[in-house]
Design a protein around this motif. Structure first.
Motif, PDB file in Angstrom:
ATOM      1  N   ALA A 205       0.843  -1.185   0.000  1.00  0.00           N
ATOM      2  CA  ALA A 205       0.000   0.000   0.000  1.00  0.00           C
ATOM      3  C   ALA A 205       0.881   1.238   0.000  1.00  0.00           C
ATOM      4  CB  ALA A 205      -0.909   0.002   1.236  1.00  0.00           C
ATOM      5  N   PRO A 206       0.530   2.245  -0.802  1.00  0.00           N
ATOM      6  CA  PRO A 206       1.352   3.456  -0.797  1.00  0.00           C
ATOM      7  C   PRO A 206       1.264   4.157   0.554  1.00  0.00           C
ATOM      8  CG  PRO A 206      -0.687   3.815  -2.007  1.00  0.00           C
ATOM      9  CD  PRO A 206      -0.629   2.351  -1.688  1.00  0.00           C
ATOM     10  N   PRO A 251      -5.872   4.082  15.668  1.00  0.00           N
ATOM     11  CA  PRO A 251      -4.647   3.284  15.589  1.00  0.00           C
ATOM     12  C   PRO A 251      -3.433   4.161  15.293  1.00  0.00           C
ATOM     13  CG  PRO A 251      -5.848   3.127  13.537  1.00  0.00           C
ATOM     14  CD  PRO A 251      -6.712   3.938  14.464  1.00  0.00           C
ATOM     15  N   PRO A 252      -2.245   3.686  15.621  1.00  0.00           N
ATOM     16  CA  PRO A 252      -1.041   4.493  15.411  1.00  0.00           C
ATOM     17  C   PRO A 252      -0.543   4.445  13.979  1.00  0.00           C
ATOM     18  CG  PRO A 252      -0.442   2.393  16.347  1.00  0.00           C
ATOM     19  CD  PRO A 252      -1.940   2.399  16.262  1.00  0.00           C
ATOM     20  N   ILE A 253       0.245   5.435  13.625  1.00  0.00           N
ATOM     21  CA  ILE A 253       1.035   5.428  12.405  1.00  0.00           C
ATOM     22  C   ILE A 253       2.454   5.825  12.800  1.00  0.00           C
ATOM     23  CG2 ILE A 253      -0.846   5.921  10.813  1.00  0.00           C
ATOM     24  CD1 ILE A 253      -0.100   8.851  10.901  1.00  0.00           C
ATOM     25  N   TYR A 254       3.401   5.596  11.927  1.00  0.00           N
ATOM     26  CA  TYR A 254       4.783   5.978  12.219  1.00  0.00           C
ATOM     27  C   TYR A 254       4.831   7.480  12.495  1.00  0.00           C
ATOM     28  CZ  TYR A 254       9.884   6.093  11.765  1.00  0.00           C
ATOM     29  OH  TYR A 254      11.222   6.252  11.998  1.00  0.00           O
ATOM     30  N   TYR A 255       5.551   7.871  13.515  1.00  0.00           N
ATOM     31  CA  TYR A 255       5.434   9.230  14.038  1.00  0.00           C
ATOM     32  C   TYR A 255       5.774  10.304  13.009  1.00  0.00           C
ATOM     33  CZ  TYR A 255      10.517  10.001  14.492  1.00  0.00           C
ATOM     34  OH  TYR A 255      11.847  10.205  14.242  1.00  0.00           O
ATOM     35  N   ARG A 256       6.585   9.995  11.997  1.00  0.00           N
ATOM     36  CA  ARG A 256       6.936  10.998  10.991  1.00  0.00           C
ATOM     37  C   ARG A 256       5.752  11.369  10.103  1.00  0.00           C
ATOM     38  NH1 ARG A 256      12.233  12.243  10.635  1.00  0.00           N
ATOM     39  NH2 ARG A 256      13.771  10.816  11.571  1.00  0.00           N
ATOM     40  N   LEU A 257       4.696  10.547  10.114  1.00  0.00           N
ATOM     41  CA  LEU A 257       3.503  10.861   9.337  1.00  0.00           C
ATOM     42  C   LEU A 257       2.530  11.749  10.102  1.00  0.00           C
ATOM     43  CD1 LEU A 257       2.714   7.422   7.638  1.00  0.00           C
ATOM     44  CD2 LEU A 257       3.954   9.370   6.683  1.00  0.00           C
ATOM     45  N   PRO A 296       6.733   6.011  22.202  1.00  0.00           N
ATOM     46  CA  PRO A 296       7.767   5.006  21.922  1.00  0.00           C
ATOM     47  C   PRO A 296       7.314   3.946  20.925  1.00  0.00           C
ATOM     48  CG  PRO A 296       7.736   5.521  24.256  1.00  0.00           C
ATOM     49  CD  PRO A 296       6.564   6.236  23.656  1.00  0.00           C
ATOM     50  N   LEU A 297       6.038   3.565  20.978  1.00  0.00           N
ATOM     51  CA  LEU A 297       5.523   2.587  20.024  1.00  0.00           C
ATOM     52  C   LEU A 297       5.576   3.127  18.602  1.00  0.00           C
ATOM     53  CD1 LEU A 297       2.365   0.993  21.717  1.00  0.00           C
ATOM     54  CD2 LEU A 297       4.501  -0.148  21.137  1.00  0.00           C
ATOM     55  N   SER A 298       5.136   4.375  18.419  1.00  0.00           N
ATOM     56  CA  SER A 298       5.063   4.929  17.067  1.00  0.00           C
ATOM     57  C   SER A 298       6.425   5.358  16.532  1.00  0.00           C
ATOM     58  CB  SER A 298       4.093   6.114  17.038  1.00  0.00           C
ATOM     59  OG  SER A 298       4.579   7.189  17.817  1.00  0.00           O
ATOM     60  N   ARG A 299       7.423   5.475  17.398  1.00  0.00           N
ATOM     61  CA  ARG A 299       8.764   5.874  16.949  1.00  0.00           C
ATOM     62  C   ARG A 299       9.610   4.676  16.514  1.00  0.00           C
ATOM     63  NH1 ARG A 299      11.332  10.803  17.869  1.00  0.00           N
ATOM     64  NH2 ARG A 299       9.840  12.450  18.383  1.00  0.00           N
ATOM     65  N   GLN A 300       9.133   3.472  16.756  1.00  0.00           N
ATOM     66  CA  GLN A 300       9.892   2.281  16.365  1.00  0.00           C
ATOM     67  C   GLN A 300       9.371   1.781  15.026  1.00  0.00           C
ATOM     68  OE1 GLN A 300      10.349  -0.551  19.511  1.00  0.00           O
ATOM     69  NE2 GLN A 300      11.157  -2.150  18.164  1.00  0.00           N
ATOM     70  N   GLU A 301      10.148   2.013  13.986  1.00  0.00           N
ATOM     71  CA  GLU A 301       9.666   1.711  12.636  1.00  0.00           C
ATOM     72  C   GLU A 301       9.381   0.228  12.445  1.00  0.00           C
ATOM     73  OE1 GLU A 301      10.674   3.090   8.059  1.00  0.00           O
ATOM     74  OE2 GLU A 301      12.182   3.302   9.628  1.00  0.00           O
ATOM     75  N   LEU A 305       4.270  -2.310   9.355  1.00  0.00           N
ATOM     76  CA  LEU A 305       4.496  -3.018   8.103  1.00  0.00           C
ATOM     77  C   LEU A 305       4.953  -2.049   7.024  1.00  0.00           C
ATOM     78  CD1 LEU A 305       4.113  -5.779   6.597  1.00  0.00           C
ATOM     79  CD2 LEU A 305       1.850  -4.942   5.952  1.00  0.00           C
ATOM     80  N   ASP A 306       4.294  -0.882   6.956  1.00  0.00           N
ATOM     81  CA  ASP A 306       4.623   0.105   5.935  1.00  0.00           C
ATOM     82  C   ASP A 306       4.392   1.527   6.445  1.00  0.00           C
ATOM     83  OD1 ASP A 306       1.904   0.212   6.063  1.00  0.00           O
ATOM     84  OD2 ASP A 306       1.555  -0.584   4.066  1.00  0.00           O
ATOM     85  N   GLN A 307       4.683   1.743   7.679  1.00  0.00           N
ATOM     86  CA  GLN A 307       4.590   3.032   8.374  1.00  0.00           C
ATOM     87  C   GLN A 307       3.167   3.432   8.751  1.00  0.00           C
ATOM     88  OE1 GLN A 307       6.867   6.300   6.883  1.00  0.00           O
ATOM     89  NE2 GLN A 307       8.679   5.088   6.472  1.00  0.00           N
ATOM     90  N   HIS A 308       2.153   2.854   8.119  1.00  0.00           N
ATOM     91  CA  HIS A 308       0.791   3.174   8.564  1.00  0.00           C
ATOM     92  C   HIS A 308      -0.061   1.925   8.804  1.00  0.00           C
ATOM     93  CE1 HIS A 308      -1.408   2.834   4.542  1.00  0.00           C
ATOM     94  NE2 HIS A 308      -0.144   2.739   4.189  1.00  0.00           N
TER      95      HIS A 308
END
Length: 330
Positions: A205-206, A251-257, A296-301, A305-308
């Motif tokens: 997924a993009p 739900p969380p996403i990778y923090y950079r998003l 801490p959860l969202s900062r660990q890549e 699976l694909d940041q989101h």
């Protein structure tokens, strides 16, 4: 030489008779075989879902009387496991997530489950950022107009249901239902499978492109407080029996998003969360759980699976919070 009128008349009568005879046989087969396991009409085959498509198999699984609780959402909540929630809460969970769906489709499935379960005890919605849309049409936030969802399959109108069954797809499911009745084909897991499709390889997924940050300039007209999806959710909850526990998780996403602080996007996201929290606070057994934060959860890549899309570790943490909310509500 012109063809006599009586010949045309006889042709039209025979053609119409044949057409309606075939149509009648087809509709009778639809009613008797019930390819989507809707239960809308009595079927000698009985209950059993043989459909592998999550957007349509949720019809049969969503009416299954063995379950009194359900999870809803899209792929962002797919790993929430009913097999773990059921023993932890003492409820019987079924997973009714539909891949690629948005708020409009998820509201349809929630309506359907509540309507088909007089004994419903708990609803768990994994509400991603698509629920913060400002679009009053609730156009699918991930796929737009290209996403097709069979709302007719989850409605009350049997005539609309039959009209939409006049296509080729039910034919394959009818064959599978007949094999199921003969004991030559097993039904799909009635509770749902908490796993990403095997074809997903981490790049299926993009990754959503973060909107360009709009800095706050002090003007309140910058901020939109309209959240039509949440308006409809509040209306649904108002019509839902108060003894049904409702848990909504972002739900969380990778923090950079996540949106930058002190931007229009961050303020609107906070407003969206506040609306959800307020809607749940008005219920005797409601809870809002926010994982869509810099943590801490969202900062660990490696947690994604694909940041989101979360991996199992985050899903287990969310299940713990759901269990605490439901057990605490009781």
């Amino acid at each position: 030489m012109p063809i006599p009128g009586w010949v045309w008349h006889r042709f039209v009568v025979r053609f119409a008779g044949g057409f309606f005879a075939v149509l009648g046989i087809w509709l009778a087969a639809i009613v008797l075989i019930d390819p989507y396991d809707t239960g809308y009409f009595p079927s000698p085959i009985g209950a059993g879902v043989v459909d592998q498509n999550d957007t349509t198999s949720a019809v049969g699984r969503g009416r299954d009387g063995r379950f009194n609780a359900a999870t809803f959402g899209n792929s962002h909540g797919l790993l929430i496991d009913p097999a773990r929630l059921s023993p932890a809460t003492g409820l019987s969970f079924v997973q009714l997530t539909t891949l690629g769906s948005g708020p409009r489709e998820q509201l349809t499935v929630i309506h359907y489950f509540v309507r088909r379960h007089a004994n419903a005890a708990a609803l768990v919605l994994v509400a991603d950022q698509g629920w913060c849309t400002h679009d009053p049409t609730l156009l699918n936030p991930w796929k737009g107009e290209s996403y097709s969802f069979p709302h007719w399959l989850y409605g009350d109108s049997r005539l609309r249901y039959l009209a939409n069954m006049l296509s080729a797809r039910p034919f394959g499911l009818m064959r599978r239902r007949i094999l199921f009745a003969m004991g030559r084909l097993g039904a799909v897991d009635p509770a749902g499978v908490a796993a990403y499709p095997a074809s997903w390889n981490g790049a299926q997924a993009p990754i959503p492109t973060r909107e360009p940050s709009i800095p706050l300039n002090g003007s309140p007209t910058q901020i939109s407080t309209e959240f039509p999806a949440i308006d409809q959710l509040e209306a649904l909850l108002a019509a839902t029996p108060p003894d049904i526990a409702v848990v909504v998780i972002m739900p969380p996403i990778y923090y950079r998003l996540l949106p930058d602080r002190q931007t229009v996007q961050s303020v609107e996201l906070a407003g969206c969360k506040a609306r959800l929290a307020s809607a749940l606070a008005r219920r005797p057994r409601g809870a809002f759980i926010d994982f869509l934060v810099d943590s801490p959860l969202s900062r660990q890549e490696s947690n994604f699976l694909d940041q989101h899309h979360m991996r199992e570790g985050i899903a287990r943490a969310i299940e713990t919070r759901i269990t605490e909310a439901l057990n605490g509500a009781r």
